[in-house]
Design a protein around this motif. Structure first.
Motif, mmCIF file in Angstrom:
data_model
loop_
_atom_site.group_PDB
_atom_site.id
_atom_site.type_symbol
_atom_site.label_atom_id
_atom_site.label_comp_id
_atom_site.label_asym_id
_atom_site.label_seq_id
_atom_site.Cartn_x
_atom_site.Cartn_y
_atom_site.Cartn_z
ATOM 1 N N LYS A 14 1.109 -1.192 0.009
ATOM 2 C CA LYS A 14 0.105 0.032 -0.283
ATOM 3 C C LYS A 14 1.574 1.336 -0.169
ATOM 4 O O LYS A 14 0.777 2.505 -0.891
ATOM 5 C CB LYS A 14 -0.875 0.210 1.725
ATOM 6 C CG LYS A 14 -1.923 -1.248 1.353
ATOM 7 C CD LYS A 14 -2.422 -0.924 2.392
ATOM 8 C CE LYS A 14 -4.219 -2.039 2.312
ATOM 9 N NZ LYS A 14 -4.646 -1.818 3.258
ATOM 10 N N GLN A 15 1.980 1.420 0.817
ATOM 11 C CA GLN A 15 2.681 2.232 0.724
ATOM 12 C C GLN A 15 3.989 2.531 0.086
ATOM 13 O O GLN A 15 3.368 3.696 -1.649
ATOM 14 C CB GLN A 15 3.803 2.099 1.844
ATOM 15 C CG GLN A 15 3.277 2.445 3.139
ATOM 16 C CD GLN A 15 4.016 2.508 4.449
ATOM 17 O OE1 GLN A 15 5.613 1.649 4.227
ATOM 18 N NE2 GLN A 15 3.787 2.601 5.748
ATOM 19 N N GLU A 18 1.613 5.057 -3.584
ATOM 20 C CA GLU A 18 0.868 6.122 -2.653
ATOM 21 C C GLU A 18 2.719 7.040 -3.298
ATOM 22 O O GLU A 18 2.733 7.510 -3.583
ATOM 23 C CB GLU A 18 1.107 6.020 -1.311
ATOM 24 C CG GLU A 18 -0.668 5.139 -0.902
ATOM 25 C CD GLU A 18 -1.599 5.891 -1.947
ATOM 26 O OE1 GLU A 18 -1.575 6.741 -2.272
ATOM 27 O OE2 GLU A 18 -2.660 5.081 -1.107
ATOM 28 N N ARG A 49 -5.242 6.426 -1.349
ATOM 29 C CA ARG A 49 -5.373 5.491 -2.136
ATOM 30 C C ARG A 49 -6.344 4.954 -0.833
ATOM 31 O O ARG A 49 -6.963 4.612 -0.109
ATOM 32 C CB ARG A 49 -5.766 4.745 -3.481
ATOM 33 C CG ARG A 49 -6.275 3.366 -3.217
ATOM 34 C CD ARG A 49 -5.723 2.539 -4.118
ATOM 35 N NE ARG A 49 -6.820 1.421 -4.548
ATOM 36 C CZ ARG A 49 -6.393 0.872 -4.910
ATOM 37 N NH1 ARG A 49 -5.689 0.405 -5.650
ATOM 38 N NH2 ARG A 49 -7.142 -0.401 -5.908
ATOM 39 N N TYR A 50 -5.497 4.746 -0.316
ATOM 40 C CA TYR A 50 -5.008 3.976 0.963
ATOM 41 C C TYR A 50 -4.921 4.718 2.635
ATOM 42 O O TYR A 50 -3.960 4.896 3.225
ATOM 43 C CB TYR A 50 -3.864 2.511 1.334
ATOM 44 C CG TYR A 50 -3.933 2.001 0.271
ATOM 45 C CD1 TYR A 50 -4.812 1.027 0.167
ATOM 46 C CD2 TYR A 50 -3.288 1.737 -1.022
ATOM 47 C CE1 TYR A 50 -5.152 -0.112 -1.258
ATOM 48 C CE2 TYR A 50 -3.373 0.931 -1.831
ATOM 49 C CZ TYR A 50 -4.348 -0.081 -2.139
ATOM 50 O OH TYR A 50 -4.665 -0.776 -3.516
ATOM 51 N N ASN A 51 -6.042 6.231 2.507
ATOM 52 C CA ASN A 51 -6.398 6.763 3.680
ATOM 53 C C ASN A 51 -7.107 6.822 4.150
ATOM 54 O O ASN A 51 -7.488 8.249 5.741
ATOM 55 C CB ASN A 51 -7.065 8.066 3.189
ATOM 56 C CG ASN A 51 -7.054 8.776 1.902
ATOM 57 O OD1 ASN A 51 -8.395 7.417 2.513
ATOM 58 N ND2 ASN A 51 -7.700 9.298 1.507
ATOM 59 N N HIS A 52 -7.630 5.178 5.328
ATOM 60 C CA HIS A 52 -8.161 5.664 6.420
ATOM 61 C C HIS A 52 -8.323 5.718 7.390
ATOM 62 O O HIS A 52 -7.033 4.936 7.915
ATOM 63 C CB HIS A 52 -9.075 3.915 6.374
ATOM 64 C CG HIS A 52 -10.377 3.753 7.115
ATOM 65 N ND1 HIS A 52 -11.485 5.068 7.021
ATOM 66 C CD2 HIS A 52 -10.491 3.079 8.462
ATOM 67 C CE1 HIS A 52 -12.448 4.518 7.900
ATOM 68 N NE2 HIS A 52 -11.591 3.433 9.043
#
Length: 144
Positions: A14-15, A18, A49-52
């Motif tokens: 995920k990182q 980004e 995108r992966y920012n929850h």
């Protein structure tokens, strides 16, 4: 054009996605400087995108400082620079035209009572030599 790939790197997928968005279409030297600032926690990588449940950073919104992943990206960028130099391409004008992260095969962390899978990511980077003249040609072709 030159390419380099890192296979089964021990970094977060995920990182990596980004970071790919963060440095795509940038000069290689600028990308390395930006990633060095991320390692020193001077600049954060915006997470789109992966920012929850992520905290907000000044002027960019949700973001993080993925240090370990940034170090691996710098290594691969240096590899692609060396590949371009070997091919005879001028390394001062290299631009990252394609960069992507994919999930790799996951190995097991074995423990006494439980086990879990390791984080593994494949990264590939393509660079091309870009100059002002080539950019002008592309713009003229789009207009016509």
């Amino acid at each position: 054009m030159a390419r380099a790939a890192g296979m089964a790197l021990p970094i977060s997928f995920k990182q990596s996605v980004e970071i790919c968005k963060f440095i795509k279409n940038r000069n290689v030297n600028d990308a390395k400087k930006m990633l060095q600032k991320v390692i020193l926690k001077k600049t954060s990588v915006p997470f789109t995108r992966y920012n929850h449940d992520l905290s907000h950073k000044k002027k960019i919104g949700p973001g993080r400082y993925p240090e370990k992943a940034s170090e691996w990206f710098i290594r691969i960028i240096e590899d692609v620079e060396a590949n371009a130099q070997f091919k005879g391409i001028n390394t001062s004008n290299l631009v990252i035209t394609h960069i992507s992260a994919h999930k790799a095969g996951k190995a097991w962390h074995y423990g006494r009572k439980s086990r879990r899978k390791m984080k593994r990511t494949n990264i590939e980077i393509f660079v091309e030599e870009k100059t002002k003249k080539s950019e002008d040609k592309i713009i003229k072709a789009k207009i016509e």
